[in-house]
Design a protein around this motif. Structure first.
Motif, PDB file in Angstrom:
ATOM      1  N   LEU A 161       0.882  -1.592   0.036  1.00  0.00           N
ATOM      2  CA  LEU A 161      -0.179  -0.257  -0.318  1.00  0.00           C
ATOM      3  C   LEU A 161       0.892   1.185  -0.120  1.00  0.00           C
ATOM      4  O   LEU A 161       1.739   1.918   1.017  1.00  0.00           O
ATOM      5  N   SER A 162       0.139   2.338  -0.446  1.00  0.00           N
ATOM      6  CA  SER A 162       0.394   3.640  -0.859  1.00  0.00           C
ATOM      7  C   SER A 162       0.337   4.032   0.454  1.00  0.00           C
ATOM      8  O   SER A 162      -0.385   3.820   1.397  1.00  0.00           O
ATOM      9  N   ARG A 163       1.374   5.562   0.167  1.00  0.00           N
ATOM     10  CA  ARG A 163       1.034   5.909   2.139  1.00  0.00           C
ATOM     11  C   ARG A 163      -0.289   6.693   1.816  1.00  0.00           C
ATOM     12  O   ARG A 163      -0.576   6.345   2.905  1.00  0.00           O
ATOM     13  N   GLY A 164      -0.685   6.676   1.019  1.00  0.00           N
ATOM     14  CA  GLY A 164      -2.099   7.842   0.858  1.00  0.00           C
ATOM     15  C   GLY A 164      -2.881   6.690   1.188  1.00  0.00           C
ATOM     16  O   GLY A 164      -3.960   6.936   1.998  1.00  0.00           O
ATOM     17  N   GLU A 165      -2.853   5.041   0.651  1.00  0.00           N
ATOM     18  CA  GLU A 165      -3.700   4.610   1.297  1.00  0.00           C
ATOM     19  C   GLU A 165      -3.974   3.818   2.778  1.00  0.00           C
ATOM     20  O   GLU A 165      -4.620   3.521   3.806  1.00  0.00           O
ATOM     21  N   LEU A 166      -2.120   3.921   3.151  1.00  0.00           N
ATOM     22  CA  LEU A 166      -2.824   3.576   5.069  1.00  0.00           C
ATOM     23  C   LEU A 166      -3.064   4.644   5.816  1.00  0.00           C
ATOM     24  O   LEU A 166      -3.111   4.111   6.896  1.00  0.00           O
ATOM     25  N   THR A 167      -2.718   6.149   5.069  1.00  0.00           N
ATOM     26  CA  THR A 167      -3.519   6.630   5.955  1.00  0.00           C
ATOM     27  C   THR A 167      -5.362   7.149   5.737  1.00  0.00           C
ATOM     28  O   THR A 167      -5.493   6.632   7.156  1.00  0.00           O
ATOM     29  N   ARG A 168      -5.328   6.241   5.035  1.00  0.00           N
ATOM     30  CA  ARG A 168      -7.063   5.606   4.961  1.00  0.00           C
ATOM     31  C   ARG A 168      -7.167   4.562   5.870  1.00  0.00           C
ATOM     32  O   ARG A 168      -8.732   4.841   6.489  1.00  0.00           O
ATOM     33  N   LEU A 169      -6.986   4.077   6.020  1.00  0.00           N
ATOM     34  CA  LEU A 169      -6.924   2.354   6.532  1.00  0.00           C
ATOM     35  C   LEU A 169      -6.285   3.152   8.342  1.00  0.00           C
ATOM     36  O   LEU A 169      -7.641   2.773   9.005  1.00  0.00           O
ATOM     37  N   LEU A 170      -5.648   3.803   8.516  1.00  0.00           N
ATOM     38  CA  LEU A 170      -5.367   4.371  10.238  1.00  0.00           C
ATOM     39  C   LEU A 170      -6.447   5.403  10.527  1.00  0.00           C
ATOM     40  O   LEU A 170      -6.992   4.716  11.360  1.00  0.00           O
ATOM     41  N   GLU A 171      -6.929   5.624   9.841  1.00  0.00           N
ATOM     42  CA  GLU A 171      -8.156   7.304   9.825  1.00  0.00           C
ATOM     43  C   GLU A 171      -9.440   5.686  10.145  1.00  0.00           C
ATOM     44  O   GLU A 171     -10.036   6.246  11.141  1.00  0.00           O
ATOM     45  N   TYR A 172      -9.432   4.720   9.310  1.00  0.00           N
ATOM     46  CA  TYR A 172     -10.623   3.639   9.588  1.00  0.00           C
ATOM     47  C   TYR A 172     -10.397   3.219  10.890  1.00  0.00           C
ATOM     48  O   TYR A 172     -11.554   3.091  11.396  1.00  0.00           O
TER      49      TYR A 172
END
Length: 114
Positions: free
Chosen positions: A28-39
Motif C-alpha cells: 500500500l501507498s502512504r495515502g492508502e495507509l493513512t485511509r486505513l489508519l483513519e478508518y
C-alpha cells in the motif's frame, strides 16, 4: 465486526488480524495507509493495528518503497511459523549420553581400579 467501507484499499480489512495485516499492507501507498489508519481509529482503534500502520507509514517516510504484499510467505515444508525444522530434518545429538543409545552401546569411561 462491521463490514469494511468499499473505498478501503483492503476489502476484507475488518476480518484481518494484526499478523495478517503486517503482510498485506506492504504493497500500500502512504495515502492508502493513512485511509486505513483513519478508518481504524474511527471504528476499531485496535492498538496493535494502529501501531503497525504508524510503523509502516514511518518506513515509507524514511524511504522504503511499497513492495508486493499479500499473504505471509510460504516456505516449502515449513511449519506454521515458517521454520523448516521438523523431526525428519533434525540432526544427530552432539554429545550422546554416557549410558549409550539404542544405536550406540555404552562404553566404559576408564578402568576404575585403585
Amino acid at each position: 465486526m462491521t463490514s469494511a467501507s468499499p473505498d478501503l484499499p483492503l476489502p476484507d480489512y475488518d476480518e484481518l488480524s494484526a499478523g495478517d495485516l503486517e503482510h498485506r499492507i506492504r504493497s500500500l501507498s502512504r495515502g492508502e495507509l493513512t485511509r486505513l489508519l483513519e478508518y481504524e481509529r474511527e471504528h476499531g482503534a485496535r492498538t496493535p493495528v494502529v501501531e503497525l500502520l504508524n510503523a509502516r507509514i514511518a518506513q515509507l517516510d524514511a524511504g522504503s518503497e511499497p513492495s508486493p504484499g499479500g499473504a505471509a510467505p510460504e516456505t516449502p515444508g515449513a511449519g506454521r511459523h515458517g521454520s523448516p525444522v521438523s523431526p525428519a530434518t533434525e540432526g544427530q545429538p552432539v554429545h550422546p549420553p554416557p549410558h549409550g543409545t539404542p544405536q550406540t552401546y555404552a562404553r566404559p569411561k576408564a578402568d576404575k581400579r585403585h
